[in-house]
Design an enzyme around this catalytic site. Structure first.
Site, PDB file in Angstrom:
ATOM      1  N   LYS A  32      -3.102   8.997  10.270  1.00 27.47           N
ATOM      2  CA  LYS A  32      -3.570  10.192   9.578  1.00 27.47           C
ATOM      3  C   LYS A  32      -5.077  10.185   9.341  1.00 27.47           C
ATOM      4  O   LYS A  32      -5.716  11.233   9.427  1.00 27.47           O
ATOM      5  CB  LYS A  32      -2.841  10.384   8.254  1.00 27.47           C
ATOM      6  N   THR A  33      -5.664   9.016   9.067  1.00 23.34           N
ATOM      7  CA  THR A  33      -7.114   8.967   8.853  1.00 23.34           C
ATOM      8  C   THR A  33      -7.850   9.350  10.128  1.00 23.34           C
ATOM      9  O   THR A  33      -8.873  10.053  10.088  1.00 23.34           O
ATOM     10  CB  THR A  33      -7.544   7.558   8.385  1.00 23.34           C
ATOM     11  N   ASP A 217      -6.637  14.651   1.476  1.00 19.43           N
ATOM     12  CA  ASP A 217      -5.864  13.496   1.912  1.00 19.43           C
ATOM     13  C   ASP A 217      -4.888  13.099   0.805  1.00 19.43           C
ATOM     14  O   ASP A 217      -5.141  13.321  -0.380  1.00 19.43           O
ATOM     15  CB  ASP A 217      -6.821  12.341   2.220  1.00 19.43           C
ATOM     16  N   GLU A 218      -3.764  12.486   1.162  1.00 22.12           N
ATOM     17  CA  GLU A 218      -2.750  12.014   0.205  1.00 22.12           C
ATOM     18  C   GLU A 218      -2.345  13.131  -0.764  1.00 22.12           C
ATOM     19  O   GLU A 218      -2.285  12.954  -1.983  1.00 22.12           O
ATOM     20  CB  GLU A 218      -3.278  10.798  -0.589  1.00 22.12           C
ATOM     21  N   GLN A 248       6.122   9.114   0.586  1.00 21.91           N
ATOM     22  CA  GLN A 248       5.251   8.071   0.034  1.00 21.91           C
ATOM     23  C   GLN A 248       4.629   8.489  -1.296  1.00 21.91           C
ATOM     24  O   GLN A 248       3.595   7.948  -1.697  1.00 21.91           O
ATOM     25  CB  GLN A 248       4.153   7.712   1.044  1.00 21.91           C
ATOM     26  N   ARG A 607       5.170  -1.338   5.373  1.00 20.73           N
ATOM     27  CA  ARG A 607       3.923  -2.129   5.431  1.00 20.73           C
ATOM     28  C   ARG A 607       4.022  -3.188   6.536  1.00 20.73           C
ATOM     29  O   ARG A 607       3.014  -3.776   6.932  1.00 20.73           O
ATOM     30  CB  ARG A 607       3.651  -2.859   4.109  1.00 20.73           C
TER      31      ARG A 607
END
Length: 761
Positions: A32-33, A217-218, A248, A607
């Site tokens: 996503k970044t 973002d987020e 998330q 993770r």
């Protein structure tokens, strides 16, 4: 635009979308970044916007700096005019420019946590509210929570709770104090900016015109004020792009509202939705397992994570007999992974900070370097150091360092002025008595109280403190270590203060203190002559070793699941998967809380890049007492074909099996019979099991035995070589039981039950 060639089809679709609202559902590890930075670079590089017309907002300074650096690399030029920042930095920048529009000076001061606490304490004093009824930190936490929900003092005061009504008075005082000082806190940065856009049409028009493209973002982590601010900024051009993953969203306790992203399509019916489902991090087995767990949630956006990475190890699930066996397994697994790959990093993730204690102890015993991420090591935490200072003072009341630490912890009205009186009294006695060294602070307190040297206001809390230490000294002399520590925490009101605080932080501190009592119980089970002094010495030595073990080059990282968000590791060990621990007990009767716990599990599982290990324990010490636990429901949500299970046998039938009969967790965990204490007459021989002895009740069967044998601390046994002895302690280890037995003929011996061939004496 060469960077467009590096994107997959879905990433490219998101980057090339220019006009209109855009929702990017970015699965874990989906890049996503890269999408956000590529889209900014495309908008500027392809001429759709000037740098100052693009606003990108995220949650941490690190993420903002990384985002800006990546855009500059993609464009090959400096992007100073680009607006890339955190929410709070954006709001501070806007308020510095436009604050007069809402009657706030541009020279406002931003109060940090310490400044805020000072104002709250002042409010409690001036409003004559007892800080034993409302703790300053608890009041501040409650005020912040109210601000995140945009709740006014009047709304808070309308509630049925007397405590909330009193906090509402503090809240009102707090707001007035900040206004009179020309100050704002971090929550105000958001709220004042929302007010700015609501009240000033000029400001609203200026910035909604300037920012032709807004990216967040987020987005799943935004709260109500952040939601309103973004809506205002994007209302003119409607080129709002939000990136996030409802699966998330794990910060509800900070005010995050997952509905902001779930309802985005209702807020913007003409939205384009792009799903990033290709994962570049984990194996398909890990992705399938995590997806199976998160699919149990109802409040989510469906997506299927996939990867082109073939193969991968199955997930391992280990359920130890207790938390010590779990910690030993984690240590062995980490050691094996580090031996196989010299560049590997192993992450051990857990739900609560208190869980780190047994894992840290096991790693230190095996001399495996580790570091704690996002927190301090167990024996360096404030509440543990406070408890240790009380213990040291009980052992030696002349320990001035420890006395200074706890004399007003928790607050009992012994402030700086009273301490100066105590020190003055010591100096005066030194001069009058011609002594060679000043008396300890304890001596000055005792002599001053006996000689009525203190005014009544100071004498009352000092007398209460003296009586407390003397009472606890007697408790330590007659009670087992774990009970003494439990009574220390109770009688000092240290635990009660944390319970009254009712915050996430105070709950974590309580859990750490519970774990300290459990450590004391372990110490008692391993020592033939357990004493408070011996336990304090052990803690002091562990603290020293811990400093050594906390190496910067450590390849074992310990952290909570919340701290792991945004990170990735070759191997992840997810510990403590038990009902009541993970998922947390708070979620037992709350569907929304359970869904957040499941999202936290999903975050932890994703993770891992190559290896995922899940662990739990059949019983775990809580305030020193063993409490039976059931496996987490999340374990059963993983498809059986994806997981290898290593669990204790369900019954003692079969070769080399054993079963423990767990004793129930008591409402009052201190009301247990004494173990071996200094005051017992040892000439009387080994003691018999005390009535009501906690049930360390183990059965085992060996290849040569047709029936099991029940072993309890205190029972008399016969060894074929050493003769008759008394069981001092029992500890479960992998596939066996470790016993400490004191024999009349040869003294104390450590035995393994499988090979000892003991018989009842």
């Amino acid at each position: 635009m060469h960077f467009l060639d590096t994107l997959n089809a879905e990433q490219r679709e998101a980057v090339l979308h220019v006009n209109g609202p855009l929702l990017i559902l970015a699965g874990a590890g989906s890049g996503k970044t890269r999408v956000i930075t590529s889209r900014i670079a495309y908008l500027v590089g392809d001429g759709h916007a000037e740098p100052h017309q693009v606003l990108a907002v995220t949650f941490t300074n690190k993420a903002a700096e990384e985002m800006r650096a990546r855009v500059e690399t993609l464009l090959g030029s400096d992007c100073e005019r680009l607006w890339v920042s955190t929410f709070h930095a954006l709001c501070a920048r806007l308020l510095r420019r436009e604050a007069p529009a809402i009657g706030l000076s541009r020279d406002f001061v931003i109060y940090d946590a310490s400044d805020q606490l000072t104002v709250v304490k002042q409010a409690l004093r001036e409003l004559a509210i007892d800080d034993a009824f409302i703790q300053p930190r608890a009041a501040l936490s409650r005020i912040s929570h109210a601000k995140n929900r945009m709740q006014t003092p009047e709304a808070m005061a309308a509630g049925p709770s007397l405590r909330d009504q009193e906090v509402a008075r503090v809240y009102e005082f707090y707001l007035k104090a900040l206004k009179e000082s020309g100050a704002v806190d971090f929550d105000d940065l958001l709220l004042k900016t929302v007010d700015l856009f609501e009240q000033s049409e000029r400001v609203r028009s200026k910035y909604s015109e300037q920012f032709r493209f807004v990216m967040v973002d987020e987005y799943q982590d935004t709260n109500r004020p952040q939601y309103l601010l973004i809506r205002r900024l994007a209302e003119l051009h409607r080129n709002l792009c939000v990136v996030g993953d409802p699966d998330q969203s794990i910060y509800k306790w900070r005010g995050a509202d997952v509905r902001n992203i779930l309802d985005f399509e209702e807020d913007f019916p003409d939205v384009t939705v792009v799903k990033l489902e290709r994962n570049y991090r984990s194996t398909q087995i890990i992705l399938d397992a995590a997806s199976a767990v998160i699919r149990q949630n109802t409040k989510r956006k469906d997506k299927r994570l996939w990867t082109d990475r073939t193969g991968g190890a199955r997930i391992t699930y280990f359920r130890g007999a207790d938390d010590l066996e779990e910690a030993d397994f984690i240590t062995r697994t980490a050691r094996g992974a580090l031996a196989d790959d010299v560049d590997a990093t192993v992450a051990v993730l857990y739900r609560t900070n208190a869980q780190s204690r047994t894992i840290e102890d096991a790693l230190m015993r095996e001399r495996i370097a580790y570091k704690i991420v996002g927190n301090v090591r167990f024996y360096e935490r404030k509440e543990i150091k406070d408890a240790l200072a009380y213990m040291r003072l009980i052992i030696n009341p002349h320990d001035d360092v420890s006395l200074r630490r706890v004399i007003n912890t928790p607050a009992r009205g012994i402030g700086k002025g009273v301490m100066e009186q105590i020190e003055t009294l010591g100096r005066e006695r030194l001069e009058s008595a011609r002594e060679t060294a000043p008396a300890s602070l304890w001596v000055s307190i005792v002599r001053g109280l006996d000689g009525r040297a203190f005014p009544n206001r100071a004498a009352a809390p000092l007398r209460a403190f003296r009586d407390l230490i003397e009472r606890l000294t007697e408790v330590a002399r007659t009670e087992p270590v774990s009970i003494a520590i439990g009574k220390l925490l109770d009688h000092s009101r240290y635990l009660q203060e944390l319970r009254d605080d009712r915050t996430e932080e105070s709950q974590s501190r309580i859990e750490n203190l519970q774990e300290l009592v459990s450590a004391a119980r372990e110490y008692e089970s391993r020592e033939s002559e357990p004493t408070l002094r011996g336990f304090v010495d052990r803690l002091s030595l562990l603290s020293d070793a811990d400093e050594e073990a906390g190496s910067k080059d450590a390849r074992v990282w310990l952290m909570t699941l919340h701290s792991a968000k945004g990170l990735e590791f070759p191997m992840v060990i997810l510990a403590g998967l038990e009902e009541g621990l993970f998922p947390h007990s708070r979620s037992s009767n709350d569907g929304e809380e359970l869904e957040e716990e499941r999202r936290l599990c999903y975050v932890g599982m994703t993770r891992a890049r190559a290896r995922l290990v899940l662990t739990g324990a059949a019983r775990r010490r809580v305030f020193g007492e063993y409490q039976a636990s059931r496996p987490s429901q999340f374990i059963d949500e993983v498809p059986s074909e994806l997981i290898d299970r290593i669990e204790p046998p369900p019954s003692p039938q079969g070769s080399r099996a054993y079963q423990s009969s767990f004793y129930a967790f008591r409402t009052n965990p201190y009301s247990r019979g004494r173990r071996a204490t200094e005051g017992r007459d040892r000439s009387a021989g080994p003691r018999s099991p005390a009535e009501g002895e906690p049930a360390y009740d183990y059965k085992y069967e060996d290849e040569d035995q047709s029936t099991g044998m029940t072993l309890r601390p205190g029972m008399r046994v016969r060894h074929p070589l050493f003769g008759v002895g008394s069981v001092v302690s029992i500890e479960s280890v992998t596939n066996d039981i470790k016993l400490v037995v004191r024999f009349a003929a040869v003294g104390q011996k450590t035995l393994h039950a499988r090979y000892a061939r003991l018989e009842p004496a």
